[in-house]
Scaffold this motif. Structure first.
Motif, PDB file in Angstrom:
ATOM      1  N   PHE A  96      15.337  23.333  13.671  1.00 45.19           N
ATOM      2  CA  PHE A  96      14.583  22.363  12.994  1.00 45.19           C
ATOM      3  C   PHE A  96      13.055  22.420  13.214  1.00 45.19           C
ATOM      4  N   CYS A  97      11.734  21.963  12.477  1.00 49.88           N
ATOM      5  CA  CYS A  97      11.233  20.701  12.841  1.00 49.88           C
ATOM      6  C   CYS A  97       9.902  20.888  12.361  1.00 49.88           C
ATOM      7  N   PRO A  98       9.324  20.024  11.464  1.00 47.41           N
ATOM      8  CA  PRO A  98       7.824  19.748  10.681  1.00 47.41           C
ATOM      9  C   PRO A  98       7.137  20.273  10.885  1.00 47.41           C
ATOM     10  N   PHE A  99       6.168  20.929  10.382  1.00 52.30           N
ATOM     11  CA  PHE A  99       5.218  21.380  10.673  1.00 52.30           C
ATOM     12  C   PHE A  99       4.244  20.576   9.882  1.00 52.30           C
ATOM     13  N   SER A 100       3.975  19.938   8.729  1.00 49.02           N
ATOM     14  CA  SER A 100       2.754  20.123   7.795  1.00 49.02           C
ATOM     15  C   SER A 100       3.488  19.137   6.501  1.00 49.02           C
ATOM     16  N   THR A 101       2.311  19.250   5.416  1.00 47.26           N
ATOM     17  CA  THR A 101       2.275  18.913   4.424  1.00 47.26           C
ATOM     18  C   THR A 101       1.613  19.262   3.539  1.00 47.26           C
ATOM     19  N   GLU A 102       2.464  19.557   1.910  1.00 43.35           N
ATOM     20  CA  GLU A 102       1.295  19.755   1.000  1.00 43.35           C
ATOM     21  C   GLU A 102       1.660  18.925  -0.511  1.00 43.35           C
ATOM     22  N   ARG A 103      -0.012  17.979  -0.461  1.00 46.75           N
ATOM     23  CA  ARG A 103      -0.396  17.075  -1.284  1.00 46.75           C
ATOM     24  C   ARG A 103      -0.416  17.915  -2.670  1.00 46.75           C
ATOM     25  N   ILE A 104       0.332  16.721  -3.967  1.00 41.88           N
ATOM     26  CA  ILE A 104       0.807  17.594  -5.102  1.00 41.88           C
ATOM     27  C   ILE A 104      -0.068  16.193  -6.184  1.00 41.88           C
ATOM     28  N   LEU A 257       2.172  13.963   8.602  1.00 39.40           N
ATOM     29  CA  LEU A 257       3.476  13.039   9.356  1.00 39.40           C
ATOM     30  C   LEU A 257       5.435  14.163   9.714  1.00 39.40           C
ATOM     31  N   LEU A 258       4.507  14.272  10.560  1.00 42.38           N
ATOM     32  CA  LEU A 258       5.816  15.378  11.624  1.00 42.38           C
ATOM     33  C   LEU A 258       6.373  13.887  12.717  1.00 42.38           C
ATOM     34  N   ASP A 259       6.244  13.081  12.529  1.00 39.44           N
ATOM     35  CA  ASP A 259       7.384  11.528  12.924  1.00 39.44           C
ATOM     36  C   ASP A 259       8.391  11.267  12.191  1.00 39.44           C
ATOM     37  N   LEU A 271       8.778  20.065  18.578  1.00 34.59           N
ATOM     38  CA  LEU A 271       7.733  18.648  18.101  1.00 34.59           C
ATOM     39  C   LEU A 271       6.659  18.338  18.792  1.00 34.59           C
ATOM     40  N   ASP A 272       6.837  18.304  20.247  1.00 33.29           N
ATOM     41  CA  ASP A 272       5.822  17.833  20.981  1.00 33.29           C
ATOM     42  C   ASP A 272       5.271  19.157  21.459  1.00 33.29           C
ATOM     43  N   ARG A 273       5.308  20.113  21.514  1.00 28.60           N
ATOM     44  CA  ARG A 273       4.116  21.371  21.172  1.00 28.60           C
ATOM     45  C   ARG A 273       3.320  21.259  20.330  1.00 28.60           C
ATOM     46  N   LEU A 274       3.522  21.513  18.705  1.00 28.22           N
ATOM     47  CA  LEU A 274       2.836  20.856  17.566  1.00 28.22           C
ATOM     48  C   LEU A 274       1.748  19.989  18.333  1.00 28.22           C
ATOM     49  N   ALA A 275       1.846  18.526  18.618  1.00 21.83           N
ATOM     50  CA  ALA A 275       1.569  17.258  18.797  1.00 21.83           C
ATOM     51  C   ALA A 275       0.615  17.916  19.733  1.00 21.83           C
ATOM     52  N   ARG A 304       6.986  20.189   4.296  1.00 19.94           N
ATOM     53  CA  ARG A 304       6.732  21.954   5.624  1.00 19.94           C
ATOM     54  C   ARG A 304       7.723  21.879   6.754  1.00 19.94           C
ATOM     55  N   TYR A 305       8.114  23.001   7.136  1.00 19.89           N
ATOM     56  CA  TYR A 305       9.578  23.278   8.480  1.00 19.89           C
ATOM     57  C   TYR A 305       9.269  24.392   9.124  1.00 19.89           C
ATOM     58  N   PHE A 306       9.089  24.005  10.046  1.00 19.47           N
ATOM     59  CA  PHE A 306       9.342  25.821  11.206  1.00 19.47           C
ATOM     60  C   PHE A 306      11.238  25.519  11.331  1.00 19.47           C
ATOM     61  N   ALA A 307      11.639  26.799  11.102  1.00 18.35           N
ATOM     62  CA  ALA A 307      12.912  27.231  11.301  1.00 18.35           C
ATOM     63  C   ALA A 307      13.199  28.459  12.213  1.00 18.35           C
ATOM     64  N   ILE A 308      13.926  27.500  13.380  1.00 17.37           N
ATOM     65  CA  ILE A 308      13.408  28.917  14.936  1.00 17.37           C
ATOM     66  C   ILE A 308      15.465  29.086  14.867  1.00 17.37           C
ATOM     67  N   SER A 309      15.615  29.916  15.541  1.00 17.16           N
ATOM     68  CA  SER A 309      17.273  30.463  16.188  1.00 17.16           C
ATOM     69  C   SER A 309      16.751  29.839  17.405  1.00 17.16           C
ATOM     70  N   GLN A 310      18.663  29.118  17.236  1.00 16.95           N
ATOM     71  CA  GLN A 310      18.791  28.324  18.538  1.00 16.95           C
ATOM     72  C   GLN A 310      18.272  29.009  20.122  1.00 16.95           C
ATOM     73  N   SER A 311      18.708  30.558  20.514  1.00 22.75           N
ATOM     74  CA  SER A 311      18.383  30.702  21.693  1.00 22.75           C
ATOM     75  C   SER A 311      16.721  30.955  21.337  1.00 22.75           C
ATOM     76  N   ALA A 312      16.141  31.120  20.491  1.00 25.25           N
ATOM     77  CA  ALA A 312      14.591  31.286  20.273  1.00 25.25           C
ATOM     78  C   ALA A 312      13.367  30.515  22.022  1.00 25.25           C
ATOM     79  N   SER A 313      12.540  31.380  22.253  1.00 26.57           N
ATOM     80  CA  SER A 313      11.581  30.417  22.877  1.00 26.57           C
ATOM     81  C   SER A 313      10.885  29.617  22.450  1.00 26.57           C
TER      82      SER A 313
END
Length: 328
Positions: A96-104, A257-259, A271-275, A304-313
């Motif tokens: 998993f990796c955080p991606f963004s937020t949605e403000r409510i 809130l990535l960090d 996380l480095d790629r998203l930054a 909000r998050y990304f979720a990718i398989s362990q083997s994915a690039s």
């Protein structure tokens, strides 16, 4: 294959996601079971899933395992923290990796309206007689319809990419749609009424009840109203509260809130790629300015998050997401 109306009915019963209406946008594919559905778009032959699945909470583990058997290398994009926890607990091999937020915004406790900048903008909007008017596209005047179309075209032309972000944020459709509200914006300038923009509101449900709306789009021409974005949001919040609604989502805050820590380990490489993307995103779409204004308004941050398989690039996963979102 379910109809759009049947999917909307499931949304009203089982979705708690303010962005769920995006799953009804054109050109998406669906994974359906008798319990519910999820929406996705393919890139390099693999699906990129949009948001949380729509199904009963107690059926979610079985739904995910069935989907995983069909698409073991799918990417989940823009999912809620609650769903990410459920996916993590299923032990299907996702990272998993955080991606963004949605403000409510809580319309029952609008403490954010007391902030000096927002309070000042709201006062000036009242003075300029800012109005929000619901639009029925079956009966709207030709002048208003033309204004809506032109303002939308002008907005797209101003973006560096000359196109709308799609997938996570559905493109504007200037027509009547089930549950959606389009509101025209007007004010008084030099003693005369001026129509200058519009907003689009998508329905927001929680545990079978409509709490309010997500502000899916806000587009306008230049006006003399100071702090026009804050003014529109403040007046919209007042209007919705008077109608009995309790929540207003401002939509996504890209790379917010990535960090910050989360309930499960972050994928550091992703996380480095998203930054890296965050530093360059405004070259294609002006995201940072809107994110800063939403942060100024405050509200609850739904992560909000990304979720990718362990083997994915990681690199290929990011490229997949950018492609389905029309960012490249």
């Amino acid at each position: 294959m379910r109809t759009r109306a049947e999917r909307y009915e499931l949304i009203t019963k089982f979705s708690n996601d303010p962005n769920v209406y995006a799953t009804l946008q054109p050109e998406l594919e669906y994974f359906d079971t008798e319990d519910g559905f999820l929406a996705f778009r393919r890139s390099f032959l693999r699906p990129v899933v949009l948001g949380d699945p729509v199904c009963p909470k107690e059926k979610l583990p079985g739904f995910l395992k069935e989907f995983h058997e069909t698409w073991p290398y799918a990417v989940f994009a823009y999912v809620s923290e609650d769903f990410a926890k459920s996916l993590h607990e299923c032990e299907l091999g996702y990272r998993f990796c955080p991606f963004s937020t949605e403000r409510i915004l809580d319309l029952n406790e609008p403490t954010w309206l007391e902030r000096k900048k927002i309070k000042g903008a709201f006062k000036k909007a009242k003075k300029a007689k800012l109005q929000l008017m619901d639009v029925d596209f079956d009966s709207v005047s030709p002048d208003i319809k033309r204004m809506l179309t032109e303002v939308n075209q002008e907005f797209v032309e101003r973006t560096p990419a000359k196109a709308e972000v799609t997938f996570i944020s559905r493109a504007v459709e200037l027509r009547n749609q089930q549950g959606v509200r389009t509101m025209a914006l007007s004010c008084v300038e030099k003693g005369e009424k001026r129509d200058f923009g519009f907003i689009v509101l998508d329905p927001y449900f929680f545990e079978g009840k409509q709490l309010g709306f997500q502000l899916n789009a806000i587009r306008f021409r230049r006006t003399k109203i100071w702090g026009v974005y804050f003014s529109i949001v403040a007046m919209l919040a007042e209007t919705l509260a008077q109608e009995g609604y309790t929540r207003l989502s401002l939509g996504g805050c890209a790379f917010d809130l990535l960090d910050e820590p989360s309930p499960f380990p972050h994928d550091g490489k992703m996380l480095d790629r998203l930054a890296w993307i965050r530093e360059r995103a405004d070259d294609y779409y002006v995201l940072s300015h809107f994110t800063e204004m939403k942060q100024e308004l405050g509200g609850k941050a739904l992560r909000r998050y990304f979720a990718i398989s362990q083997s994915a690039s990681v690199t290929r996963t990011i490229v997949r997401f950018l492609r389905v979102s029309a960012m490249i």
